[in-house]
Design an enzyme around this catalytic site. Structure first.
Site, mmCIF file in Angstrom:
data_model
loop_
_atom_site.group_PDB
_atom_site.id
_atom_site.type_symbol
_atom_site.label_atom_id
_atom_site.label_comp_id
_atom_site.label_asym_id
_atom_site.label_seq_id
_atom_site.Cartn_x
_atom_site.Cartn_y
_atom_site.Cartn_z
ATOM 1 N N LYS B 46 0.868 -1.177 0.000
ATOM 2 C CA LYS B 46 0.000 0.000 0.000
ATOM 3 C C LYS B 46 0.905 1.227 0.000
ATOM 4 O O LYS B 46 1.979 1.210 0.603
ATOM 5 C CB LYS B 46 -0.872 -0.020 1.256
ATOM 6 C CG LYS B 46 -1.852 1.125 1.341
ATOM 7 C CD LYS B 46 -2.816 0.919 2.513
ATOM 8 C CE LYS B 46 -3.737 2.134 2.664
ATOM 9 N NZ LYS B 46 -4.628 2.307 1.502
ATOM 10 N N ASN B 70 -13.518 2.912 -4.283
ATOM 11 C CA ASN B 70 -12.975 3.078 -2.941
ATOM 12 C C ASN B 70 -12.531 4.509 -2.758
ATOM 13 O O ASN B 70 -12.163 5.201 -3.701
ATOM 14 C CB ASN B 70 -11.811 2.119 -2.694
ATOM 15 C CG ASN B 70 -10.497 2.666 -3.189
ATOM 16 O OD1 ASN B 70 -9.869 3.477 -2.513
ATOM 17 N ND2 ASN B 70 -10.093 2.272 -4.385
ATOM 18 N N ASN B 128 3.400 6.325 -6.780
ATOM 19 C CA ASN B 128 1.972 6.599 -6.950
ATOM 20 C C ASN B 128 1.799 8.104 -7.136
ATOM 21 O O ASN B 128 1.819 8.853 -6.164
ATOM 22 C CB ASN B 128 1.213 6.090 -5.717
ATOM 23 C CG ASN B 128 -0.265 6.418 -5.772
ATOM 24 O OD1 ASN B 128 -0.760 6.959 -6.761
ATOM 25 N ND2 ASN B 128 -0.984 6.094 -4.711
ATOM 26 N N CYS B 131 -1.810 11.619 -6.694
ATOM 27 C CA CYS B 131 -2.070 12.375 -5.470
ATOM 28 C C CYS B 131 -2.155 13.855 -5.835
ATOM 29 O O CYS B 131 -1.472 14.299 -6.749
ATOM 30 C CB CYS B 131 -0.929 12.212 -4.470
ATOM 31 S SG CYS B 131 -0.626 10.530 -3.967
ATOM 32 N N THR B 196 -6.847 3.463 -10.495
ATOM 33 C CA THR B 196 -8.307 3.446 -10.620
ATOM 34 C C THR B 196 -8.801 4.646 -11.430
ATOM 35 O O THR B 196 -8.088 5.626 -11.604
ATOM 36 C CB THR B 196 -8.970 3.508 -9.237
ATOM 37 O OG1 THR B 196 -8.454 4.657 -8.547
ATOM 38 C CG2 THR B 196 -8.681 2.265 -8.431
ATOM 39 N N GLY B 247 -5.503 -3.773 -13.488
ATOM 40 C CA GLY B 247 -6.816 -3.218 -13.810
ATOM 41 C C GLY B 247 -7.806 -4.343 -14.049
ATOM 42 O O GLY B 247 -7.884 -4.875 -15.151
#
Lengths: 218, 321
Positions: B46, B70, B128, B131, B196, B247
């Protein structure tokens, strides 16, 4: 020990295994079960057969007393001389059961219900604000950190929010009393839903000084 | 003979191409009661941030047709706890670990990369970039080629030279190839796609959005064709850049599809939520798919759908419009 098991709807289901265990430990078991209607009270017959007493409430009055379980809680506590309460059911019920138990100064454990994606602790969907033994509020997973908590550890007023003093909330360190800076008033925060942050500071002060108002009509 | 599933992730050889997807496996510990985390290609953690983070309010999930939304908000304990507790655990279990990092400024990403470079057990870093950038009016890094490139350049310069850096791309952009190019020019060793898709669900009874955070990330089988398209486009433009595909992969056949589009590794995410052993199962199924097709090496499949002859042959049979 006189144990009162309170169930709402299908929340009664886990109470029967608990009842077996409590009886093995020579505890007496009273049931207080409720639901919208008689056909939705899970385990009413088992409760009547196996409990020292069994009180049923239904919203439509089709079985037992018309009303909700918390209407009868005070009376059952008096009659059964309850020492400890275990509750499972909708969050609104658990919140009220916890509030009433605290008025009577009776320990209460609740099994909470939050929607979950994984149920094994990976997804972080089912979190709720719970005060740890160190006094710090954390967003804990009901699936693996719970689902059973001591009722007074759950910050019921703040469910559906991130309390401003919760571990990891923006600026949480100062708000959790970790610096001399006084806790600021509400503002910022994560609550984009318009649900209101439900006065996290008030909740904290309640946690420090439990209210012990005299019982009034349960 | 069993097919050769070995895959390269930068300098590291993975025993197979099936990974967890970031955010769906925490730091692997919870999954260890269902699968041997050392047997899958790698655990992608995560996203870890510098400071502890409480995330967004609940409800954080909404179910949709063939998927879910989510809105967790990157709840996590922060880099200190991760380095102290989670990373050593993964190393002790023999897992290969891809650490996903997230930040709200370029400097936060760079600092995370530096902290991870001093730690043992980091196989790769996945950046990631979906953000909000607090230095750019909250514009998401992944949606701006310049911002995305700035993050990747900073991470690449601060990460140890032998740790591959992958950029995780968002499909919510007009031209994913432009973002991919920018990340690779800035030094990214590979690309992960897709994150996502931003979505929303409204409860028609309460007449309010279901998620407390209003919007959420759509995942699950519903987004798989989007993933296949993004991987295809980027592979077409940058054929030498390794891709971790993800995905809506639910089974071995889906994993195969992403590999045919150009992914050399495949992350499994939402499938874990209803089947915590999904990674092990999908690995087994992928193996069976290869055996059925008489393919000896999984590496031979990567980007195979781009092969002119394969495409022409398929078209001549008229099975694909």
């Amino acid at each position: 020990m006189s144990c009162l098991l309170v169930g709402g709807g299908y929340g009664s289901a886990p109470l029967f295994a608990l009842a077996d265990r409590l009886r093995q430990r020579r505890c007496s078991v009273d049931f207080l079960l409720g639901a919208a209607s008689g056909d939705r009270v899970f385990g009413a017959l088992t409760a009547r057969r196996t409990g020292r007493s069994a009180t049923i409430t239904t919203a439509d009055g089709s079985l037992g007393v018309r009303g909700i379980v918390t209407d009868m809680l005070g009376q059952v506590i008096h009659e059964a001389r309850t020492d400890v309460i275990y509750a499972c059911g909708p969050m609104a019920m658990l919140r009220q059961v916890t509030a009433l138990a605290r008025r009577y100064d009776i320990p209460v454990q609740v099994a909470v219900e939050e929607s979950m994606a994984c149920g094994v602790g990976t997804c972080m969907t089912c979190v709720l604000p719970v005060i740890g033994s160190d006094g710090i509020t954390r967003m804990v997973r009901s699936c693996v950190d719970g689902p059973v908590f001591r009722g007074e550890q759950v910050r019921w007023d703040d469910i559906g929010t991130i309390p401003l003093d919760a571990f990891g909330a923006p600026g949480w360190e100062s708000r959790a009393g970790r610096s001399p800076r006084p806790a600021p008033t509400r503002g910022g925060g994560h609550d984009l839903s318009g649900r209101g942050a439900a006065e996290p500071h008030a909740a904290r002060s309640r946690q420090r000084a439990p209210e012990r108002r005299p019982e009034h009509g349960a | 003979m069993a097919p050769d599933l070995r895959t390269r992730l930068g300098n590291v050889e993975l025993p197979n191409p099936i990974l967890t997807a970031s955010g769906c496996a925490s730091s692997g510990r919870e999954l260890a009661q269902f699968i041997d985390v050392s047997k899958i290609g790698a655990v992608v953690t995560k996203s870890v941030m510098l400071a502890p983070r409480a995330g967004r309010p609940t409800p954080r999930m909404a179910e949709t047709s063939s998927g879910m939304l989510n809105s967790i908000g990157l709840q996590g304990p922060g880099i200190d706890a991760f380095l102290q507790r989670d990373l050593p655990w993964l190393l002790s279990r023999g897992a290969r670990t891809v650490v996903s990092i997230a930040g709200s400024t370029v400097e936060e990403y760079a600092e995370l990369a530096a902290r991870l470079s001093d730690a043992a057990g980091v196989t790769a870093i996945e950046v990631n970039i979906s953000c909000p950038n607090v230095e750019h009016r909250g514009q998401v890094f992944a949606c701006d080629p310049t911002d995305a490139g700035a993050v990747l350049a900073a991470v690449r310069s601060r990460a140890r030279y032998d740790i591959p850096v992958f950029a995780k791309l968002s499909p919510d952009v007009t031209d994913i190839v432009a973002i991919a190019r920018s990340c690779v020019s800035a030094g990214a060793d590979g690309l992960s796609m897709i994150n996502t898709l931003l979505g929303m669900v409204i409860d028609t009874e309460t007449m309010r959005p279901v998620l407390a955070g209003l919007t959420g990330g759509l995942s699950g089988p519903a987004i798989r064709p989007v993933a296949v398209r993004c991987i295809w486009q980027v592979r077409e433009a940058l054929p030498d850049v390794p891709i971790i595909g993800m995905g809506g992969v639910m089974n071995g056949r889906d994993a195969l599809e992403l590999m045919l589009a150009g992914a050399s590794m495949v992350s499994v995410g939402t499938a874990i939520f209803h089947d915590p052993s999904a990674c092990a199962r999908i690995l087994r199924e992928l193996d069976e798919e290869l055996v059925r097709r008489g393919i000896d090496r999984v590496a031979d499949l990567v980007g195979r759908a781009h092969d002119v002859k394969t495409t022409a042959g398929t078209r001549s049979r008229g099975t694909v419009p």
